[in-house]
Enzyme design. Structure first.
Site, short mmCIF file in Angstrom:
data_model
loop_
_atom_site.label_atom_id
_atom_site.label_comp_id
_atom_site.label_asym_id
_atom_site.label_seq_id
_atom_site.Cartn_x
_atom_site.Cartn_y
_atom_site.Cartn_z
N GLY A 1 0.82 -1.20 0.00
CA GLY A 1 0.00 0.00 0.00
C GLY A 1 0.85 1.25 0.00
N LYS B 1 7.08 -0.51 6.76
CA LYS B 1 6.63 0.83 6.40
C LYS B 1 7.86 1.70 6.21
CE LYS B 1 2.68 3.70 7.76
NZ LYS B 1 1.68 3.94 8.83
N ASP C 1 -7.42 10.15 12.97
CA ASP C 1 -7.63 9.80 11.56
C ASP C 1 -8.42 8.50 11.44
OD1 ASP C 1 -7.48 10.31 8.86
OD2 ASP C 1 -5.48 9.46 8.59
N GLY D 1 0.58 5.39 1.33
CA GLY D 1 -0.15 6.45 2.01
C GLY D 1 0.40 7.80 1.67
N SER D 2 0.00 8.80 2.45
CA SER D 2 0.42 10.16 2.16
C SER D 2 1.87 10.43 2.53
CB SER D 2 -0.48 11.14 2.91
OG SER D 2 -0.47 10.87 4.29
#
Length: 379
Positions: free
Chosen positions: A22, A44, A135, A24-25
């Site tokens: 994935g 990550k 979030d 993300g920002s």
């Protein structure tokens, strides 16, 4: 070879393009294999200079270590900062709630009640330890690989300690006037976030209420915004729509408990902790009244197509000064408020928001128990 807290961890990433899980920002997530143990993990990775004193992933790793012990908190295995990037290894998880919802359909009431119950349980744990997530959204609830009946909450990159000092609530900004993004993700953010107020546990509950409505209805009145619309205009339009929608409006045709969750979240004072237990009991009683069992087992993702009403028939008209100077925007989905900030940090080698920092003694304590990642290799 045993790799424990005293030893450095090494990982082998899957070939480029094949192991990415994935994006993300502020980070990319890869599948990797831990050297020695053979454990498959999620890595990550985020770009950051060694001069940045509050890197995003270090903050997130510390919070995961602080919050561990609750069923919905994923395990963190290690953290490391190498050259221009930082890395965090964590528990490999399955699909998200957002991915399992089919097309634009709703899902069964039973499934939504189960999600609300587990989400409220993990939020109670987080809030009891003085942290607000900031979030909450379907993309951040993932299912455990070894137990499809358990959801996990991820993405603590913009989570922070919250203050019970009422004076903190008075420190607010005007997102429109100051041309600043709101905290959180546009589609799911609370009204307090839109109004530039410091976020507290009540705001996690309001975002969770939006998640519940979205899953039941298959949609929310505030649609994803046009990609070329300015961020400020998007924020103002969505803010006006959220302000116009009450709990009873959004729960029309569905059990009233979902509307009561939104109403309750908006009634809380800044320094007031939500009654998580009472909220869980409300949904448990709802399940009993409907003859539903909330015991374990896979979730039911049968598509539902309810007849819903839109409490906002016309899009509100808003005035955004100097809109052209803001530049093109996007729909705001999937981004957090540190997207632009973090990019800025990479360029100027500054610091992230000090409000995200845990007490120094707590940071040192957590750093001492999180194993270091020594090297990340590609095969």
């Amino acid at each position: 070879m045993t790799l424990g807290p005293a030893g450095a961890l090494k990982y082998m990433l899957a070939p480029y393009g094949k192991g990415m899980l994935g994006k993300g920002s502020y980070s990319i997530v890869y599948r990797a294999t831990e050297e020695g143990s053979g454990r498959t993990v999620a890595i990550k990775k985020s770009r950051v200079s060694n001069l940045v004193k509050r890197p995003t992933l270090r903050h997130e790793a510390r919070l995961l270590e602080l919050l561990k012990g609750q069923a919905a908190i994923p395990a963190v295995y290690g953290y490391g900062q190498l050259e221009h990037f930082e890395y965090m290894s964590m528990e490999l998880l399955g699909s998200s709630v957002a991915e399992l919802r089919k097309d634009d359909a709703g899902v069964t009431v039973k499934t939504v009640i189960r999600i609300m119950d587990q989400a409220l349980a993990v939020l109670e744990h987080i809030h009891s330890l003085g942290i607000v997530h900031r979030d909450i959204k379907p993309e951040n609830f993932l299912f455990a690989l070894d137990d499809p009946s358990t959801i996990k909450l991820i993405d603590f990159g913009i989570s922070k300690p919250f203050s019970r000092d009422k004076s903190t609530a008075l420190k607010k900004y005007d997102p429109l006037k100051e041309r600043r993004h709101i905290v959180g993700t546009l589609y799911w953010a609370s009204l307090n976030s839109h109004n530039g107020e410091d976020l507290a546990p009540r705001d996690d509950i309001e975002s969770l209420a939006f998640v519940g409505f979205f899953l039941l209805r298959g949609n929310l009145p505030w649609k994803p915004r046009p990609r070329m619309e300015s961020q400020l205009r998007s924020q103002e339009i969505v803010r006006a729509m959220k302000a116009a929608c009450s709990g009873p409006d959004l729960s029309a045709g569905f059990p009233k408990e979902f509307g009561e969750l939104l109403t309750y979240s908006r009634s809380l004072a800044y320094d007031e902790l939500p009654g998580h237990g009472a909220l869980r009991k409300s949904f448990s009683s709802l399940a009993d009244g409907l003859g539903l069992s909330l015991d374990g087992g896979p979730f039911d993702w049968t598509p539902c197509y309810p007849q819903t009403t839109n409490p906002i028939p016309d899009e509100p008209t808003v005035s955004v000064p100097d809109e052209d100077e803001d530049g093109g925007g996007d729909d705001g989905l999937g981004e957090d408020s540190y997207y632009g900030t973090d990019v800025d940090i990479w360029d100027r080698q500054g610091e992230r928001d000090k409000d995200l920092t845990l007490p120094a003694e707590k940071e040192a304590e957590l750093d001492s128990v999180i194993p270091l990642i020594e090297e990340v290799q590609r095969d």
